[in-house]
Design an enzyme around this catalytic site. Structure first.
Site, short mmCIF file in Angstrom:
data_model
loop_
_atom_site.label_atom_id
_atom_site.label_comp_id
_atom_site.label_asym_id
_atom_site.label_seq_id
_atom_site.Cartn_x
_atom_site.Cartn_y
_atom_site.Cartn_z
N GLY A 18 0.85 -1.18 0.00
CA GLY A 18 0.00 0.00 0.00
C GLY A 18 0.88 1.23 0.00
N PRO A 50 0.53 4.05 1.42
CG PRO A 50 -1.62 4.65 2.08
CD PRO A 50 -0.88 3.64 1.27
CB SER A 51 2.57 0.32 3.73
OG SER A 51 3.35 -0.55 4.54
N PRO A 52 4.10 2.30 6.12
CG PRO A 52 4.01 2.19 8.47
CD PRO A 52 3.14 2.22 7.24
CB ALA A 62 5.56 -0.70 1.66
#
Length: 199
Positions: free
Chosen positions: A9, A11-13, A15
């Site tokens: 995603g 907005p994933s920290p 990732a």
């Protein structure tokens, strides 16, 4: 040649903290990657997860500690309270999907720039001007922000269905297509590396 389906995603920290390690691993083993952005909140709803807003405070406090630890360990700056989070993942995801379809630019760089935008640059990755700038900086036509809306929306929805079918429940999530081996989390990239070396 192995192929990796990469579910994430924008907005994933977690990732974001993966950085470019996936691409380095893939290059080392001659593997290819398909980038599959998904709506993580819907994915959580579909697979028994809990949206961050609904998690117990102790879980969120531990999450913050882990993010701080991993940020320091990896040497990647991370703002635990970014200006634009939560953020609508659809516009940036559509742009990634359209860019992947169009080809010709630095797709990995584009993906990482959206992640970095949220967690290190205080950028609103749902903003049209930000999306256009990031497309251009990665070597893509900024008009993909508009041209890619239909294919982006269609593929974004399909990615979610495919993620559920493939057993994905969080992000980042890596699946080696030839073997069906699944790896959840940026802290599992060493295992992915090892697995590819065994093929």
């Amino acid at each position: 040649m192995a192929h990796i389906d990469y579910y994430f995603g924008t907005p994933s920290p977690w990732a974001y903290l993966a950085g470019n390690r996936l691409e380095e691993i893939a290059a080392r083993h001659g593997a290819t990657i398909t980038y599959k952005p998904v709506d993580l909140l819907q994915l959580f709803d579909r697979t028994g997860g809990i949206r961050p807003a609904n998690r117990h405070p102790s879980r969120m406090e531990y999450r913050a500690q882990e993010l701080r630890r991993w940020s320091g360990h990896l040497g990647q700056p991370l703002n635990l309270r970014p200006a634009f989070w939560p953020v609508n993942p659809a516009p940036s995801s559509y742009a990634i999907i359209a860019a992947q379809e169009a080809g010709g630019g630095d797709l990995a760089g584009l993906v990482q720039s959206f992640l970095r935008g949220v967690w290190a640059e205080e950028a609103d990755i749902a903003d049209d001007a930000v999306i256009r700038d990031k497309l251009s900086a990665a070597g893509f036509d900024p008009e993909l922000a508009n041209k890619g809306l239909f294919i982006g929306a269609e593929t974004f929805a399909r990615n979610l269905e495919q993620a559920v079918e493939d057993g994905v429940f969080g992000a980042p999530f890596y699946i080696v297509r030839e073997t069906g081996e699944r790896f959840w989390g940026q802290d599992r990239l060493d295992f992915l590396d090892r697995h590819l070396a065994s093929l």
